[in-house]
Design an enzyme around this catalytic site. Structure first.
Site, short mmCIF file in Angstrom:
data_model
loop_
_atom_site.label_atom_id
_atom_site.label_comp_id
_atom_site.label_asym_id
_atom_site.label_seq_id
_atom_site.Cartn_x
_atom_site.Cartn_y
_atom_site.Cartn_z
N ASP A 1 99.19 16.09 32.51
CA ASP A 1 98.36 16.29 33.70
C ASP A 1 99.20 16.67 34.91
O ASP A 1 98.75 16.54 36.05
CB ASP A 1 97.54 15.02 33.99
N CYS B 1 103.55 14.15 34.09
CA CYS B 1 104.18 13.59 32.88
C CYS B 1 105.62 13.17 33.09
O CYS B 1 106.05 12.17 32.53
CB CYS B 1 104.05 14.57 31.72
N HIS C 1 121.02 19.00 25.61
CA HIS C 1 120.48 18.01 26.54
C HIS C 1 121.24 18.09 27.84
O HIS C 1 122.34 18.65 27.90
CB HIS C 1 120.53 16.59 25.95
N HIS D 1 106.32 20.35 29.67
CA HIS D 1 105.91 18.96 29.42
C HIS D 1 107.07 18.01 29.07
O HIS D 1 108.02 18.41 28.41
CB HIS D 1 104.88 18.93 28.29
#
Lengths: 161, 301
Positions: free
Chosen positions: B93, B96, B263, B294
């Protein structure tokens, strides 16, 4: 009038009530220049008098803003409209609805009634022409059933005015 | 009249029910009409499908999602599964990142009962409060959000009393009146940090959105539902002094043949002279999985 709508309007949450009491107190100590809160005992609806800024197209004109607070203010935006007659402005419809992003998509709990008022006055002050939006008639007709401006899909394409 | 329970017995709210015909006819009875914003309709649809914070799922559930999809992604998930055991999804939404951070942090404190960490973050929260005051924010705009976060901290690490259960933490994270307030708390903290160090953040923000720092905070940080980018993550990590690892799962691949998963560790810039980065490997306890657009939570093995 005992229409069902009167009760479907949700009362302010506890957090909203607290917050609004603090905002009102702050407003009374330090009101934004050009605005006057009309005292009522209704915390959920504020009526605010706006004076056009000197040296702008709206100098010496007075308007009234109506601010309605939802149950979950300030997480949800207040509904802010001009009570007709609304100022003649390319972003203000004749029914008083205002096309301004911070009232809808860009609302944030970091804003206050006072900061919203200042944004609206600045929108008025920077206007170079007194006219209604092009789609005024169509939009107002669409709203005839009482649609809230918060239910409109606004396009904020013009930030020059 | 089901919402009557919540009405505080103060004169202000008693008089707030609408009485005049004009008001009654005005806005209130069209709430459920077909003119709702399409955006919120999409969100509601999404909301019905997924809670703010999901259940912990084995990493194989991620694999299942890409079953007939990109082979590179499937390879990468395999690599991921060597290090990570589980994923916890958050609702898409626009909040996150903050929601994932919230749950991950509180869950860590609940499990570790790390008093030193809580003391440290509380000191930083106080600094953030001062930052906002210094920037001219009225106390009443942020204080409710700050106290709600402190309340959550105190519920997962209580001192002498028994902390809340893990289930209760999940319930709270799914309760909009708590979850959204904590998300908003992080938005305040992030915005304050960016504005305070606007010279540092300016070039990044300009590259990202071609706007001023002020405008960026107003339109892309402070409103709920605005997605987070590396600028937000850097600012939040710095402001609270909490390192964050973001693992990237996308289709990019290197030409050397082997598939690896990238990462990035966001290591807080410390204001003393002992930058943690130089003293060796950091191992952030918050690990988020990023897929374009997301963030979810990852759990190490």
């Amino acid at each position: 009038m005992t229409s069902p709508s009167a009760s479907s309007r949700k009362t302010l949450s506890k957090i909203a009530t607290n917050r609004l009491q603090k905002e009102l107190m702050e407003w009374q100590v330090n009101p934004p220049t050009g605005f006057k809160h009309k005292v009522t005992d209704n915390l959920q609806r504020w009526v605010i008098e706006v004076n056009g800024a000197p040296g702008t197209l709206y100098a010496n004109e007075t308007f009234q803003l109506q601010v309605d607070f939802p149950e979950h203010y300030p997480m949800e935006a207040p509904q802010v409209i001009f009570i007709p007659p609304a100022p003649l402005h390319p972003h203000i419809y004749s029914n008083g609805h205002i096309c301004l992003d911070i009232l809808y998509d860009s609302w944030s709990p970091a804003m206050t009634v006072s900061s919203v008022c200042i944004s609206i006055l600045s929108m008025l002050s920077s206007s170079s022409t007194k006219q209604r939006p092009n789609d005024d008639e169509r939009y107002v007709k669409n709203c005839r059933n009482g649609r809230s401006p918060k239910e409109t899909r606004w396009w904020f394409h013009d930030d020059k005015v | 009249m089901e919402n009557q329970d919540e009405i505080p017995v103060e004169p202000e709210t008693e008089s707030s029910t609408f009485v005049s015909a004009y008001e009654a006819d005005d806005w209130s009875n069209y709430k459920d009409s077909d003119v709702m914003l399409q955006q919120s309709a999409i969100w509601e649809e999404d909301a019905a499908k997924s809670p703010f914070v999901g259940d912990k799922e084995p990493l194989t559930s991620l694999e299942a999602e890409y079953k007939s999809g990109s082979p590179i992604l499937l390879e990468k998930i395999k690599v991921l599964s060597q290090q990570y055991a589980a994923i916890r999804r958050t609702r898409g939404d626009g909040n996150c990142f903050f929601r994932s951070f919230m749950f991950s942090y509180l869950e860590h404190i609940l499990e570790s009962q790390d008093q030193a960490e809580v003391d440290r973050i509380k000191t930083n929260v106080e600094k953030c409060r001062k930052t906002l005051q210094g920037l001219g924010y009225a106390d009443f705009t942020f204080e409710d959000f700050f106290s709600l976060f402190i309340e959550q901290l105190d519920s997962v690490l209580t001192g002498n009393e028994v902390p809340i259960s893990h289930d209760e933490l999940i319930v709270r994270s799914r309760d909009q009146s708590i979850s959204d307030y904590v998300v908003m708390f992080f938005r305040f903290v992030t915005s304050g940090e960016i504005r305070k160090r606007s010279e540092f953040f300016e070039p990044f923000i300009f590259g990202l959105s071609n706007t001023t720092v002020e405008q960026f905070c107003k339109t892309s940080v402070e409103p709920m539902g605005e997605e987070s980018d590396h600028v937000h993550i850097t600012a939040l990590s710095d402001a609270l002094g909490v390192p964050i690892r973001v693992v990237y799962l996308d289709r990019s691949s290197c030409d050397t043949g082997g598939v690896s998963v990238n990462h990035h560790d966001f290591v807080p810039a410390s204001d003393d002279n002992t930058p943690s980065a130089s003293t060796g490997e950091t191992n952030p306890f918050i690990v988020l999985l990023y897929r374009p657009g997301h963030y979810d939570i990852l759990y190490r093995k």
